[in-house]
Design a protein around this motif. Structure first.
Motif, PDB file in Angstrom:
ATOM      1  N   GLY A 268      10.482 -14.647 -10.165  1.00  0.00           N
ATOM      2  CA  GLY A 268      10.809 -14.059  -8.884  1.00  0.00           C
ATOM      3  C   GLY A 268       9.549 -13.453  -8.300  1.00  0.00           C
ATOM      4  O   GLY A 268       8.513 -13.375  -8.961  1.00  0.00           O
ATOM      5  N   THR A 269       9.624 -13.037  -7.046  1.00  0.00           N
ATOM      6  CA  THR A 269       8.495 -12.404  -6.385  1.00  0.00           C
ATOM      7  C   THR A 269       8.618 -10.892  -6.490  1.00  0.00           C
ATOM      8  O   THR A 269       9.586 -10.311  -5.992  1.00  0.00           O
ATOM      9  CB  THR A 269       8.431 -12.825  -4.910  1.00  0.00           C
ATOM     10  OG1 THR A 269       8.267 -14.251  -4.835  1.00  0.00           O
ATOM     11  CG2 THR A 269       7.265 -12.147  -4.205  1.00  0.00           C
TER      12      THR A 269
ATOM     13  N   LEU B  63      12.231  -7.010  -5.848  1.00  0.00           N
ATOM     14  CA  LEU B  63      12.239  -8.297  -6.526  1.00  0.00           C
ATOM     15  C   LEU B  63      12.985  -9.282  -5.636  1.00  0.00           C
ATOM     16  O   LEU B  63      14.174  -9.092  -5.359  1.00  0.00           O
ATOM     17  CB  LEU B  63      12.909  -8.201  -7.902  1.00  0.00           C
ATOM     18  CG  LEU B  63      13.019  -9.502  -8.704  1.00  0.00           C
ATOM     19  CD1 LEU B  63      11.642 -10.127  -8.929  1.00  0.00           C
ATOM     20  CD2 LEU B  63      13.724  -9.271 -10.033  1.00  0.00           C
ATOM     21  N   ASP B  64      12.267 -10.280  -5.156  1.00  0.00           N
ATOM     22  CA  ASP B  64      12.829 -11.238  -4.201  1.00  0.00           C
ATOM     23  C   ASP B  64      13.467 -10.538  -3.004  1.00  0.00           C
ATOM     24  O   ASP B  64      14.538 -10.926  -2.524  1.00  0.00           O
ATOM     25  CB  ASP B  64      13.852 -12.144  -4.889  1.00  0.00           C
ATOM     26  CG  ASP B  64      13.220 -13.095  -5.885  1.00  0.00           C
ATOM     27  OD1 ASP B  64      12.044 -13.465  -5.693  1.00  0.00           O
ATOM     28  OD2 ASP B  64      13.889 -13.455  -6.878  1.00  0.00           O
ATOM     29  N   GLY B  65      12.810  -9.474  -2.543  1.00  0.00           N
ATOM     30  CA  GLY B  65      13.287  -8.757  -1.376  1.00  0.00           C
ATOM     31  C   GLY B  65      14.370  -7.737  -1.653  1.00  0.00           C
ATOM     32  O   GLY B  65      14.746  -6.971  -0.755  1.00  0.00           O
TER      33      GLY B  65
ATOM     34  N   GLN C  64      19.430  -3.123 -14.819  1.00  0.00           N
ATOM     35  CA  GLN C  64      19.936  -3.789 -13.623  1.00  0.00           C
ATOM     36  C   GLN C  64      18.848  -4.552 -12.872  1.00  0.00           C
ATOM     37  O   GLN C  64      19.142  -5.199 -11.865  1.00  0.00           O
ATOM     38  CB  GLN C  64      20.538  -2.742 -12.667  1.00  0.00           C
ATOM     39  CG  GLN C  64      21.734  -1.986 -13.228  1.00  0.00           C
ATOM     40  CD  GLN C  64      22.177  -0.868 -12.297  1.00  0.00           C
ATOM     41  OE1 GLN C  64      21.352  -0.240 -11.637  1.00  0.00           O
ATOM     42  NE2 GLN C  64      23.485  -0.617 -12.256  1.00  0.00           N
ATOM     43  N   ARG C  65      17.628  -4.520 -13.346  1.00  0.00           N
ATOM     44  CA  ARG C  65      16.501  -5.016 -12.553  1.00  0.00           C
ATOM     45  C   ARG C  65      16.148  -6.477 -12.768  1.00  0.00           C
ATOM     46  O   ARG C  65      15.454  -7.079 -11.961  1.00  0.00           O
ATOM     47  CB  ARG C  65      15.257  -4.157 -12.817  1.00  0.00           C
ATOM     48  CG  ARG C  65      15.440  -2.714 -12.383  1.00  0.00           C
ATOM     49  CD  ARG C  65      14.139  -1.957 -12.357  1.00  0.00           C
ATOM     50  NE  ARG C  65      14.335  -0.615 -11.801  1.00  0.00           N
ATOM     51  CZ  ARG C  65      13.406   0.093 -11.199  1.00  0.00           C
ATOM     52  NH1 ARG C  65      12.186  -0.390 -11.091  1.00  0.00           N
ATOM     53  NH2 ARG C  65      13.672   1.289 -10.717  1.00  0.00           N
ATOM     54  N   GLY C  66      16.546  -7.061 -13.893  1.00  0.00           N
ATOM     55  CA  GLY C  66      16.115  -8.428 -14.184  1.00  0.00           C
ATOM     56  C   GLY C  66      14.662  -8.506 -14.591  1.00  0.00           C
ATOM     57  O   GLY C  66      13.983  -9.519 -14.367  1.00  0.00           O
ATOM     58  N   ILE C  67      14.171  -7.412 -15.175  1.00  0.00           N
ATOM     59  CA  ILE C  67      12.770  -7.320 -15.586  1.00  0.00           C
ATOM     60  C   ILE C  67      12.706  -7.039 -17.078  1.00  0.00           C
ATOM     61  O   ILE C  67      13.376  -6.133 -17.575  1.00  0.00           O
ATOM     62  CB  ILE C  67      12.038  -6.212 -14.796  1.00  0.00           C
ATOM     63  CG1 ILE C  67      11.939  -6.597 -13.316  1.00  0.00           C
ATOM     64  CG2 ILE C  67      10.652  -5.955 -15.358  1.00  0.00           C
ATOM     65  CD1 ILE C  67      11.273  -5.561 -12.440  1.00  0.00           C
ATOM     66  N   GLY C  68      11.911  -7.827 -17.809  1.00  0.00           N
ATOM     67  CA  GLY C  68      11.723  -7.611 -19.237  1.00  0.00           C
ATOM     68  C   GLY C  68      10.402  -6.914 -19.509  1.00  0.00           C
ATOM     69  O   GLY C  68       9.469  -6.993 -18.709  1.00  0.00           O
TER      70      GLY C  68
ATOM     71  N   ARG D 279      13.636 -12.290 -14.706  1.00  0.00           N
ATOM     72  CA  ARG D 279      12.911 -12.940 -13.625  1.00  0.00           C
ATOM     73  C   ARG D 279      11.425 -12.578 -13.698  1.00  0.00           C
ATOM     74  O   ARG D 279      10.571 -13.359 -13.280  1.00  0.00           O
ATOM     75  CB  ARG D 279      13.480 -12.494 -12.268  1.00  0.00           C
ATOM     76  CG  ARG D 279      14.982 -12.733 -12.094  1.00  0.00           C
ATOM     77  CD  ARG D 279      15.326 -14.207 -12.152  1.00  0.00           C
ATOM     78  NE  ARG D 279      14.587 -14.985 -11.181  1.00  0.00           N
ATOM     79  CZ  ARG D 279      14.908 -15.050  -9.879  1.00  0.00           C
ATOM     80  NH1 ARG D 279      15.937 -14.371  -9.414  1.00  0.00           N
ATOM     81  NH2 ARG D 279      14.205 -15.802  -9.064  1.00  0.00           N
ATOM     82  N   VAL D 280      11.152 -11.384 -14.203  1.00  0.00           N
ATOM     83  CA  VAL D 280       9.780 -10.891 -14.330  1.00  0.00           C
ATOM     84  C   VAL D 280       9.596 -10.344 -15.734  1.00  0.00           C
ATOM     85  O   VAL D 280      10.485  -9.655 -16.256  1.00  0.00           O
ATOM     86  CB  VAL D 280       9.485  -9.786 -13.291  1.00  0.00           C
ATOM     87  CG1 VAL D 280       8.085  -9.200 -13.506  1.00  0.00           C
ATOM     88  CG2 VAL D 280       9.629 -10.310 -11.871  1.00  0.00           C
ATOM     89  N   LEU D 281       8.463 -10.652 -16.357  1.00  0.00           N
ATOM     90  CA  LEU D 281       8.131 -10.125 -17.678  1.00  0.00           C
ATOM     91  C   LEU D 281       6.888  -9.262 -17.565  1.00  0.00           C
ATOM     92  O   LEU D 281       5.852  -9.688 -17.032  1.00  0.00           O
ATOM     93  CB  LEU D 281       7.885 -11.261 -18.673  1.00  0.00           C
ATOM     94  CG  LEU D 281       7.530 -10.835 -20.106  1.00  0.00           C
ATOM     95  CD1 LEU D 281       8.673 -10.053 -20.731  1.00  0.00           C
ATOM     96  CD2 LEU D 281       7.183 -12.052 -20.956  1.00  0.00           C
TER      97      LEU D 281
END
Length: 349
Positions: free
Chosen positions: A9-10, A69-71, A81-85, A160-162
């Motif tokens: 993701g961005t 993250l992706d806007g 809840q962030r989708g970040i590892g 989405r992001v590591l």
């Protein structure tokens, strides 16, 4: 090798401020990381790298700023809840779980069904080269195996992001080099967006799509490895990237002639020609190419090159210069240096 993951993701960080008592850890940091890109945060200890990573993960609140993250605004969301590892320097494996239990930890917290957990664990272990390790006691793992398990655990929930906080900092050089070579292909296969923290510029150059140099809680320079190396812009960035011939004050006229300016430049060590003391060199027709007498003060063998510390006679004063050459004259040897405009990198400040 298995294919896993949902792509990256961005990540966008805007105006990030964090203060600890009287210390400003982050001072208005702006950073955008593209889908599937790896950005390496490079800087000395205490410059704000880890604070920025923790803020992106939701482990450190921002005093001001925004994280997206992706806007989607993540600023007030919990870490889960962030989708970040996040992968730490110390692998922090749970000793009461085997390898499978460690890798599946995030999946259990997300209440992923058992059959799906097992499938995902097998998939990411194959991805990191540890297929069949599910039942291993983590106490029996080597340092490299433990770091691979830690990476598999971070990838298992399909972030989405590591974020990687100096994951190789505690490893010996040989093992670190091997894992650096292995990391990028794994992340490329997954397609995850990554931000990697290190203070080692060799590691940064080996891994990064772009390098972001930090100091004093600020981003000083960001660009591709080639861009930041050939145009560091400031003496602070140049020194941290590993340039040693940095002249940010007035210099002798002979070096100013070669560089085309009287201060604010770097002389690239790999572009200083070192010859025998009686070698007249090759005429170039360029009167900016200067020739100096010098003595070898230090010699280091680096496998395919020598790194020389030279004491050059510059206008009657001794100036220290470093050079990188394929041949290494012995310490104490007199040599001739030839320095031309191609060695000079101008600095802004």
């Amino acid at each position: 090798m298995a294919t896993t993951g949902t792509g990256g993701g961005t990540l966008r960080i805007t105006g990030a401020h964090v203060r600890f008592d009287t210390t400003l850890a982050l001072d208005g940091v702006d950073l955008a990381v593209g889908d599937g890109e790896m950005v390496v945060l490079l800087g000395p200890s205490g410059c704000g790298k880890t604070t920025l990573l923790r803020a992106a993960a939701g482990l450190q609140p921002l005093d001001a700023g925004r994280i997206e993250l992706d806007g989607r605004d993540l600023t007030g969301q919990r870490p889960d809840q962030r989708g970040i590892g996040l992968m730490f320097q110390d692998e922090v494996l749970f000793p009461h779980f085997d390898v499978e239990g460690n890798v599946a930890f995030g999946l259990r917290m997300a209440k992923v069904p058992v059959a799906e957990r097992r499938r995902r664990v097998a998939e990411v272990l194959e991805l990191v080269g540890l297929s069949g390790f599910e039942g291993r006691d983590v106490a029996t793992l080597s340092g490299g195996e433990a770091q691979r398990v830690s990476l598999a655990r971070a990838l298992a929930p399909e972030p989405r992001v590591l974020l990687l906080d100096e994951p190789f900092g505690s490893l010996d050089r040989l093992l670190r080099e091997r894992l650096i070579d292995e990391l990028r292909p794994v992340l490329d296969q997954v397609g995850v967006t990554a931000v990697h923290v290190t203070h080692d510029h060799h590691e940064a150059f080996a891994l990064a799509d772009r390098i972001a140099v930090m100091a004093w809680g600020q981003l000083l320079r960001i660009g591709t490895p080639d861009e930041v190396w050939t145009d560091p812009q400031t003496s602070q960035v140049a020194r941290f990237l590993g340039h040693t011939n940095v002249f940010d004050a007035e210099v002798p006229p002979v070096l100013a002639s070669a560089a085309g300016r009287d201060h604010g430049f770097v002389l690239r060590a790999d572009r200083i020609e070192v010859g025998a003391a009686d070698d007249p060199g090759t005429a170039t027709g360029d009167d900016r190419v200067v020739q100096l007498r010098a003595a070898v003060a230090r010699r280091r063998f680096r496998g395919d090159r020598y790194e020389l510390r030279l004491e050059a006679d510059v206008g009657g004063a001794t100036t220290r210069l470093d050079a990188i050459t394929p041949a290494g004259p012995a310490v104490g040897t007199s040599v001739t240096l030839r320095i031309g405009p191609s060695a000079a990198i101008p600095l802004d400040g």
